[in-house]
Design an enzyme around this catalytic site. Structure first.
Site, mmCIF file in Angstrom:
data_model
loop_
_atom_site.group_PDB
_atom_site.id
_atom_site.type_symbol
_atom_site.label_atom_id
_atom_site.label_comp_id
_atom_site.label_asym_id
_atom_site.label_seq_id
_atom_site.Cartn_x
_atom_site.Cartn_y
_atom_site.Cartn_z
ATOM 1 N N GLY A 22 45.731 21.408 37.896
ATOM 2 C CA GLY A 22 46.437 21.664 36.631
ATOM 3 C C GLY A 22 46.431 20.401 35.794
ATOM 4 O O GLY A 22 46.677 19.298 36.304
ATOM 5 N N ALA A 23 46.160 20.563 34.495
ATOM 6 C CA ALA A 23 45.954 19.405 33.624
ATOM 7 C C ALA A 23 47.123 18.412 33.622
ATOM 8 O O ALA A 23 46.918 17.194 33.674
ATOM 9 C CB ALA A 23 45.692 19.895 32.203
ATOM 10 N N ARG A 64 37.602 14.780 37.485
ATOM 11 C CA ARG A 64 37.607 16.124 36.886
ATOM 12 C C ARG A 64 37.082 15.966 35.464
ATOM 13 O O ARG A 64 37.664 15.250 34.657
ATOM 14 C CB ARG A 64 39.035 16.714 36.860
ATOM 15 C CG ARG A 64 39.686 17.013 38.195
ATOM 16 C CD ARG A 64 39.090 18.166 38.951
ATOM 17 N NE ARG A 64 39.086 19.432 38.266
ATOM 18 C CZ ARG A 64 40.081 20.323 38.303
ATOM 19 N NH1 ARG A 64 41.181 20.078 38.979
ATOM 20 N NH2 ARG A 64 39.976 21.484 37.677
ATOM 21 N N CYS A 132 45.932 32.227 35.717
ATOM 22 C CA CYS A 132 45.924 30.936 36.426
ATOM 23 C C CYS A 132 47.333 30.403 36.674
ATOM 24 O O CYS A 132 48.322 31.132 36.559
ATOM 25 C CB CYS A 132 45.072 29.914 35.680
ATOM 26 S SG CYS A 132 44.562 28.528 36.738
ATOM 27 N N SER A 134 49.771 27.420 35.351
ATOM 28 C CA SER A 134 50.014 26.328 34.414
ATOM 29 C C SER A 134 51.495 25.994 34.475
ATOM 30 O O SER A 134 52.337 26.888 34.323
ATOM 31 C CB SER A 134 49.606 26.786 33.002
ATOM 32 O OG SER A 134 50.459 26.219 32.025
ATOM 33 N N ASP A 203 43.239 23.229 29.438
ATOM 34 C CA ASP A 203 42.782 21.961 30.009
ATOM 35 C C ASP A 203 42.256 21.063 28.915
ATOM 36 O O ASP A 203 42.437 19.857 28.963
ATOM 37 C CB ASP A 203 41.717 22.219 31.078
ATOM 38 C CG ASP A 203 42.374 22.726 32.346
ATOM 39 O OD1 ASP A 203 42.745 21.903 33.189
ATOM 40 O OD2 ASP A 203 42.577 23.941 32.453
ATOM 41 N N ASN A 213 40.029 26.655 29.281
ATOM 42 C CA ASN A 213 41.024 26.988 30.298
ATOM 43 C C ASN A 213 40.302 27.719 31.428
ATOM 44 O O ASN A 213 39.127 28.072 31.315
ATOM 45 C CB ASN A 213 42.146 27.852 29.689
ATOM 46 C CG ASN A 213 43.333 27.985 30.618
ATOM 47 O OD1 ASN A 213 43.888 26.988 31.083
ATOM 48 N ND2 ASN A 213 43.732 29.205 30.915
ATOM 49 N N LYS A 214 41.027 27.957 32.500
ATOM 50 C CA LYS A 214 40.460 28.537 33.715
ATOM 51 C C LYS A 214 39.474 29.669 33.457
ATOM 52 O O LYS A 214 39.687 30.503 32.576
ATOM 53 C CB LYS A 214 41.632 29.029 34.575
ATOM 54 C CG LYS A 214 41.282 29.687 35.867
ATOM 55 C CD LYS A 214 40.484 28.808 36.795
ATOM 56 C CE LYS A 214 41.094 27.432 36.954
ATOM 57 N NZ LYS A 214 40.199 26.467 37.572
ATOM 58 N N LYS A 239 45.953 17.065 25.090
ATOM 59 C CA LYS A 239 44.817 17.746 25.719
ATOM 60 C C LYS A 239 43.627 17.842 24.756
ATOM 61 O O LYS A 239 42.568 18.345 25.109
ATOM 62 C CB LYS A 239 45.234 19.140 26.213
ATOM 63 C CG LYS A 239 46.206 19.055 27.391
ATOM 64 C CD LYS A 239 46.640 20.420 27.876
ATOM 65 C CE LYS A 239 47.505 20.268 29.127
ATOM 66 N NZ LYS A 239 48.047 21.549 29.596
HETATM 67 C C1 RUB Z 1 44.333 24.911 36.024
HETATM 68 C C2 RUB Z 1 44.393 25.585 34.695
HETATM 69 C C3 RUB Z 1 45.694 25.518 33.938
HETATM 70 C C4 RUB Z 1 45.696 24.289 33.029
HETATM 71 C C5 RUB Z 1 47.059 24.045 32.376
HETATM 72 O O1 RUB Z 1 43.003 24.731 36.465
HETATM 73 O O2 RUB Z 1 43.431 26.122 34.179
HETATM 74 O O3 RUB Z 1 45.855 26.652 33.131
HETATM 75 O O4 RUB Z 1 45.323 23.137 33.749
HETATM 76 O O5 RUB Z 1 48.017 23.631 33.326
HETATM 77 P P1 RUB Z 1 42.728 23.928 37.849
HETATM 78 P P2 RUB Z 1 49.284 22.728 32.886
HETATM 79 O O6 RUB Z 1 43.570 24.610 38.894
HETATM 80 O O7 RUB Z 1 41.276 24.069 38.061
HETATM 81 O O8 RUB Z 1 43.132 22.490 37.665
HETATM 82 O O9 RUB Z 1 50.020 23.549 31.873
HETATM 83 O O10 RUB Z 1 50.073 22.553 34.163
HETATM 84 O O11 RUB Z 1 48.757 21.469 32.319
#
Ligand code: RUB
Length: 316
Positions: A22-23, A64, A132, A134, A203, A213-214, A239
């Protein structure tokens, strides 16, 4: 290995191995890793101190590919070190520690504002489709629930690593009404009229107002458009990738083929049969499919994104 590198290296490894996902979590861990490398560095002069940090920053950025927030915060930390050339290493370390705290505090403040705007954008009652896992979306939905909104949340499984299961369990434990669906059921659920809004994380955001995004986000956005359902992406402006302003495409991370197979044996059989596997981690969603980005500055239409984000992150 320079002293302090080991702790930082472990974080790099955990990001690369997807133990940290997650980002936002990735960006926070990267800031921590660079700060750790700085605090533990035994360098006596600015040049060796800075090159210690560059090594760690490069490793983090390479862990990443589709994570501009990580790169933006590392750039901020490195810029601070550059601005203190000639000063005592102990002073630089202390300024870096303050900067680290400032970044983490600002991330929390931004998310609190995103939650406020996000919860406001959701209907008093109705269906929300989530893809996903987030942390930002989780916080928005929990706030909307606490405010008394009666939401029925549909979570996709999110193949191949099933982060959607995490979202579903987390929200159900918080008391929301949650239904888990396979990814390929999303279009049908959107067609059924049960969904009032699609909520996606992010992301990366680009100067063209695209969202990364995913994987799976694109077909959900297409189906939502077809059925007149609004698509929101909740994202901190950090982001945003300024590198895309020069026309550069945001890179899409490709993942291990093993994620699609039930173990090494199956993958070997596939390879033996000449089968190829493609496993992109992210989708690029074009701006015409996005109703608005939910940011710390409020709801931002894709065509305004570049101007708002550029001003907010203050890069030339
Ligand atoms: C995670 C993903 C999330 C974003 C946003 O992908 O796509 O939607 O990262 O997350 P992965 P956040 O599992 O491949 O890292 O809102 O927590 O930044």
């Amino acid at each position: 290995m320079a002293p302090g590198q080991r702790g930082a290296e472990k974080i790099v490894e955990d990001i690369r191995a997807l133990k940290i996902q997650g980002a936002r979590r990735i960006a926070k861990a990267a800031v921590e890793a660079l700060s750790l490398a700085a605090q533990k560095s035994k360098a006596k002069d600015w040049n060796s101190f800075y090159s210690d940090l560059l090594v760690t920053a490069d490793n983090l950025a390479g862990a990443r590919e589709t994570e501009p927030m990580l790169r933006n915060f590392l750039d901020d930390l490195l810029a601070l070190v550059r601005s203190m050339r000639g000063r005592k290493i102990s002073e630089i370390k202390s300024s870096l520690a303050s900067k680290q705290k400032e970044i983490l505090d600002s991330m929390e403040a931004s998310v609190a504002r995103i939650c406020y705007h996000g919860a406001e954008a959701l209907p008093e009652k109705g269906g929300v489709l989530v893809h996903c896992h987030s942390t930002t979306l989780m916080s928005i939905l929990k706030l909307a629930h606490k405010q008394g909104k009666k939401l029925k949340v549909y979570c996709t499984e999110t193949r191949p690593r099933y982060q959607g299961r995490m979202s579903a369990v987390e929200l159900a434990n918080f008391g929301l009404d949650v239904t888990l669906i396979v990814d390929s059921a999303a279009a049908g659920v959107l067609a059924s009229g049960k969904i009032n809004a699609v909520l996606l994380g992010a992301d990366a955001l680009t100067s063209r107002g695209e969202l990364l995004n995913k994987i799976g986000s694109y077909h959900i956005a297409l189906a939502a458009k077809q059925h007149g359902v609004k698509v929101y992406s909740a994202a901190e402006l950090h982001k945003y990738d300024t590198a895309t302003e020069g026309g550069r495409e945001e890179p899409i991370e490709m993942r291990d083929a093993l994620e699609l197979a039930d173990g090494e044996k199956m993958l070997k059989e596939w390879k033996g049969a000449g089968l190829k596997v493609e496993n992109p981690a992210f989708d690029k969603v074009p701006p015409n499919l996005i109703s608005a980005f939910i940011t710390e500055e409020g709801l931002v239409a894709p065509e305004r994104l570049a101007a708002v984000a550029h001003a907010a992150i203050g890069k030339k």
